[in-house]
Design a protein around this motif. Structure first.
Motif, mmCIF file in Angstrom:
data_model
loop_
_atom_site.group_PDB
_atom_site.id
_atom_site.type_symbol
_atom_site.label_atom_id
_atom_site.label_comp_id
_atom_site.label_asym_id
_atom_site.label_seq_id
_atom_site.Cartn_x
_atom_site.Cartn_y
_atom_site.Cartn_z
ATOM 1 N N CYS A 160 36.392 -34.200 -3.264
ATOM 2 C CA CYS A 160 37.630 -34.464 -2.675
ATOM 3 C C CYS A 160 37.710 -35.758 -2.142
ATOM 4 N N PHE A 161 38.952 -36.127 -2.070
ATOM 5 C CA PHE A 161 39.372 -37.633 -1.398
ATOM 6 C C PHE A 161 39.698 -37.658 -0.171
ATOM 7 N N ASN A 162 39.119 -38.287 0.634
ATOM 8 C CA ASN A 162 39.568 -38.221 2.060
ATOM 9 C C ASN A 162 39.866 -39.691 2.828
ATOM 10 N N TYR A 163 40.069 -39.772 3.992
ATOM 11 C CA TYR A 163 40.313 -40.920 4.543
ATOM 12 C C TYR A 163 39.489 -41.180 5.917
ATOM 13 N N GLY A 164 39.636 -42.494 6.298
ATOM 14 C CA GLY A 164 38.740 -42.832 7.509
ATOM 15 C C GLY A 164 37.974 -44.000 7.773
ATOM 16 N N ARG A 165 38.665 -45.127 7.739
ATOM 17 C CA ARG A 165 37.908 -46.564 7.643
ATOM 18 C C ARG A 165 38.136 -47.065 9.138
ATOM 19 N N THR A 166 36.873 -48.041 9.321
ATOM 20 C CA THR A 166 36.562 -48.636 10.354
ATOM 21 C C THR A 166 37.672 -49.913 10.598
ATOM 22 N N LEU A 167 37.877 -50.367 11.666
ATOM 23 C CA LEU A 167 38.384 -51.961 11.705
ATOM 24 C C LEU A 167 37.300 -52.857 11.348
ATOM 25 N N PRO A 168 37.845 -54.179 11.034
ATOM 26 C CA PRO A 168 36.734 -54.978 10.513
ATOM 27 C C PRO A 168 35.743 -55.231 11.236
ATOM 28 N N ASP A 169 35.592 -55.111 12.774
ATOM 29 C CA ASP A 169 34.346 -55.211 13.556
ATOM 30 C C ASP A 169 33.735 -54.033 13.438
ATOM 31 N N GLY A 170 33.923 -53.221 12.818
ATOM 32 C CA GLY A 170 33.045 -51.969 12.660
ATOM 33 C C GLY A 170 33.576 -50.661 13.665
ATOM 34 N N THR A 171 34.500 -51.135 14.650
ATOM 35 C CA THR A 171 34.764 -50.015 15.658
ATOM 36 C C THR A 171 35.837 -49.178 15.147
ATOM 37 N N TYR A 172 36.234 -47.788 15.635
ATOM 38 C CA TYR A 172 37.200 -47.146 15.248
ATOM 39 C C TYR A 172 37.635 -46.338 16.400
ATOM 40 N N SER A 173 38.953 -45.934 16.302
ATOM 41 C CA SER A 173 39.492 -45.100 17.446
ATOM 42 C C SER A 173 39.007 -43.904 17.361
ATOM 43 N N GLU A 174 38.936 -43.087 18.457
ATOM 44 C CA GLU A 174 38.870 -41.730 18.394
ATOM 45 C C GLU A 174 39.359 -40.699 17.316
ATOM 46 N N SER A 175 40.862 -41.131 17.242
ATOM 47 C CA SER A 175 41.713 -40.275 16.603
ATOM 48 C C SER A 175 41.462 -40.461 14.962
ATOM 49 N N THR A 176 40.886 -41.657 14.755
ATOM 50 C CA THR A 176 40.465 -42.028 13.375
ATOM 51 C C THR A 176 39.117 -41.008 13.028
ATOM 52 N N LYS A 177 38.147 -41.140 13.924
ATOM 53 C CA LYS A 177 36.996 -40.177 13.641
ATOM 54 C C LYS A 177 37.417 -38.784 13.721
#
Length: 778
Positions: free
Chosen positions: A399-416
């Motif tokens: 399956c193909f999914n989503y979920g990328r970090t920002l360039p600094d490696g962080t991410y929002s909780e909603s993205t997680k």
């Protein structure tokens, strides 16, 4: 307790309103059985919901060789299909699906949706008004039989009919060949499920190769050929079979695919082969077969030449794969309860998703396999793969999914949470519809709704504080309260649904959750649901088979619920219309007379009389005693000896049980309920007593069977009630909870000052990013 008629005195009326007179029939609409709305049982599908003794289904085996050109993003293929006619019908032609043709410039899918001119439009929006002129869609260059002779064929948009030189009789098989090619589409531009994504930062692509070969349409006992056109909405109805597939790609690409890798020694270096062998014995932490450092090196070096990856898959309904030099690849084995097999949970992801996928993806895949297996059947396939490709789409084993970090490696909780949710959902599709193979082209909810329901169960077992989007009943209530012209029944063809996500995913899933938690109970529902999965694994079920199985395996009549929730656009709005509080007349003058006196005084209160006394007014009857007679001093509420003797005679005539009841000081409540929304539901009543304690009482939905619009129910309680609430756990999807209280309560709503901050980047959700702020970012 004996049935005795007592005179009841209305002690206090808490409130109420007149109920409108019912003109039309108030019953007989919602509790009739479903049978007349379902297909008749047959030797192919039994009345119990199980496959019948003569159930059959077709089979199609594939041998495919494909070449991916990374320079011009073109895919060339040659396939041999062996089709088995297991039906009792002779066939003179075959139908195949050409899903990639939905992107052809002349396809009707570009024409049948409304469009309008807006005050502000982008170039792409304007350009879309004229369709497109890209060379997208299949180029069929050859169709031949097993001997190489040409076979006549006709292409009708996304369907291709092959006319057979002779009748394919029941029990026979036929092999034929197709040569084809197409240009893979840029997914962000075309909106396609498969295609390619370009990364200008490093000049590389991620390919998601789906719907990529001509494949057999379903021929079934209930429909014949399912050759309904693919418009991009209703997904796929496909035939099970075995696949033998070879994909030739650039030599530094990593390929993830449906099936089991046949030639690891030819496509992996020695160290990667060791890691692959180690991963197959590791159950706790994923093993990286291709590391981040290796993926970054592949991005930069871009080796020349090609490699051919060889995969085989048995008893699958489709085949998809992914290819890129950007991939990190990790894997671990999974211990499935009730199975001796240890499937591999695996993930493929680029550096852009590393911060989320390295931590979560493969473990979430493993958790999903375990949980779904518990509620359905043990996962039967050798692998389950999650690919980060900035989208969400499912195929057997991959399956193909989503979920990328920002360039600094962080991410929002909603993205997680979004990434974890989509991984569970898409991996879960291995069960619905890849194994329990419903017809997505006709009934989206049969796979999306069932899958979303088990996704909800899987999320619950992942984290008790999981922020569920779909599943809890109250979350679907706002959708069900929309104006009727914005709604359609769940039992609506996929192409015709307006609120697609709410209808086919959320409402269908919520219906199953209500059955499990509120109507049937977990034990009965879980058994029946598992029966459905076991009966229809690797077969083609219909909604009828699901409905019948749930009832057959549980002995719970849910026709009323299925009829209302799945076949109508009614909503739930049950109101407490009126409540009356009663006390038993004990006949004891020492108890009843003071109460009667107080009520009389309250009833005859006169503001003028009160003010006259306060002002010291002189009353004639007091100044002239001759005006006073017997009744001036008579007190009708005086407890006399005769009244006491009458009470003693009354109690002497009662049994011990009756005398005890009179002394229990019971509280009696008569409640009027109104069905304002149309959907009947069980009555779940929370009583709050004067001492602060609570009690929840459940009354089956059958209470509505003789009057579906207005009912009255009486209750006897030991303690005095201060508040009554319907649906305290918010489990029936009631659309107006304000009328669930008696007395009514007022609850404040909150609003916020908001400034629009723009959308997120590809593969990310919008929302705050405390992780970034904690690291010193903005």
């Amino acid at each position: 307790m004996k049935r005795i008629i007592y005179s009841l005195v209305a002690f206090c009326i808490l409130g109420g309103s007149a109920f409108a007179q019912i003109v039309n029939s108030n019953h007989g609409k919602r509790f009739e059985q479903l049978e007349r709305m379902l297909r008749d049982p047959s030797m192919y599908r039994s009345a119990s919901g199980a496959p019948g003794p003569k159930y059959w289904q077709q089979r199609a085996d594939y041998k495919i060789e494909a070449t991916l050109n990374d320079e011009n993003q073109r895919l060339d293929g040659y396939e041999t299909i062996t089709y088995f006619n297991n039906s009792p019908d002779p066939l003179t032609y075959l139908w195949l699906a050409l899903d990639e043709n939905v992107r052809h410039p002349d396809n009707d899918s570009y024409k049948f949706d409304e469009s309008s001119i807006r005050p502000r439009m982008t170039y792409d929006q304007i350009d879309a008004l004229d369709g497109h002129d890209n060379d997208w869609g299949f180029h069929i260059t050859e169709v031949t039989d097993a001997k190489g002779s040409q076979l006549p064929y006709t292409i009708n948009q996304t369907m291709m009919r092959i006319d057979l030189p002779q009748v394919l009789k029941p029990g026979e098989k036929i092999s034929f060949n197709i040569r084809w090619w197409y240009n893979t589409t840029p997914r962000n531009e075309s909106g396609a499920r498969g295609g390619h994504e370009y990364f200008p930062e490093d000049g590389n692509y991620i390919y998601t190769i789906t719907g990529w070969f001509p494949r057999m349409a379903v021929y079934s006992d209930f429909q014949g050929w399912n050759n309904k056109q693919f418009t991009g909405r209703g997904e796929f109805a496909l035939t099970f079979g075995n696949y033998d597939v070879k994909m030739t790609v650039p030599s530094d690409h990593i390929v993830g695919s449906t099936g089991w890798l046949q030639n690891p020694k030819e496509v992996l270096n020695a160290e990667q082969q060791k890691r692959w062998a180690q991963a197959q014995k590791t159950f706790d932490e994923p093993v990286k077969i291709v590391t981040l450092e290796e993926a970054k090196a592949n991005e930069k070096e871009k080796a020349s030449g090609t490699k051919t990856w060889h995969y085989k898959a048995e008893n699958v309904r489709d085949f998809a794969w992914t290819s890129s030099r950007k991939f990190v690849w990790d894997a671990m084995a999974v211990d499935i309860e009730g199975s001796e097999k240890h499937p591999m949970a695996m993930s493929y992801y680029a550096k852009e998703a590393y911060g989320i996928y390295e931590r979560y993806s493969t473990k979430v895949v493993a958790h999903t396999l375990k949980t779904y297996s518990k509620y359905t059947i043990p996962y039967p396939y050798p692998v389950a793969i999650s690919v980060e490709a900035s989208n969400g789409m499912e195929y057997p084993m991959i399956c193909f999914n989503y979920g990328r970090t920002l360039p600094d490696g962080t991410y929002s909780e909603s993205t997680k949470w979004g990434a974890i949710g989509v991984i569970i959902h898409e991996v879960g599709h291995n069960f619905f519809p890849m194994i329990v193979n419903s017809d997505e082209r006709q009934w989206t909810w049969m796979d999306e709704g069932l899958n979303t329901f088990v996704q909800y169960l899987t999320e619950q077992e992942f984290d008790n504080n999981y922020p569920h989007r779909r599943g809890p009943a109250y979350k679907i209530a706002p959708y069900m309260a929309l104006p009727k012209d914005q709604l359609e029944p769940i039992m609506t063809n996929s192409e015709n649904i307006i609120g697609f996500g709410n209808n086919a995913y959320a409402k269908a899933a919520t219906g199953l959750n209500i059955l499990r938690e509120t109507i049937m109970g977990r034990e009965l529902f879980d058994f029946a649901f598992k029966q459905y999965a076991q009966r229809w694994a690797f077969k083609h079920p219909t909604p009828d088979d699901l409905f019948r199985t749930l009832e057959d395996a549980s002995a719970v009549d849910i026709d009323w619920f299925i009829r209302g929730w799945y076949f109508t656009i009614d909503h739930v709005d049950i109101a407490i219309e009126n409540v009356r509080w009663y006390k038993l007349d004990t006949k004891n003058p020492e108890i009843e007379y003071p109460i009667a006196a107080a009520e009389d005084a309250l009833e005859n209160t006169d503001i003028a009389d009160s003010r006259n006394r306060e002002e010291g007014m002189k009353f004639l009857v007091e100044e002239d005693p001759k005006l006073q007679d017997f009744y001036h001093t008579y007190d009708e509420f005086e407890v006399t000896e005769e009244a006491k003797r009458a009470y003693q005679r009354f109690t002497a005539s009662l049994s011990a049980e009756e005398r005890a009841l009179l002394g229990d000081n019971k509280n009696f409540y008569e409640i009027e309920f109104t069905n304002k929304g149309g959907l009947v539901m069980p009555l779940i009543i929370e009583w709050t007593y004067v001492d602060g304690t609570k009690e929840v009482e459940r009354i089956p939905a059958y209470i509505w069977r003789k009057n579906e619009e207005h009912i009255t129910k009486a209750f006897m309680k030991d303690k005095e009630v201060v508040q009554i609430r319907l649906d305290p756990y918010r489990e029936t999807a009631d659309t107006d909870e304000d009328n669930n209280y008696f007395p009514r309560v007022s609850k404040p709503s909150r609003f916020e000052l908001f400034r629009w901050g723009g959308g997120g980047a590809r593969g990310q959700s919008t929302g705050s990013n405390p992780m970034q702020r904690a690291n010193g970012g903005n």
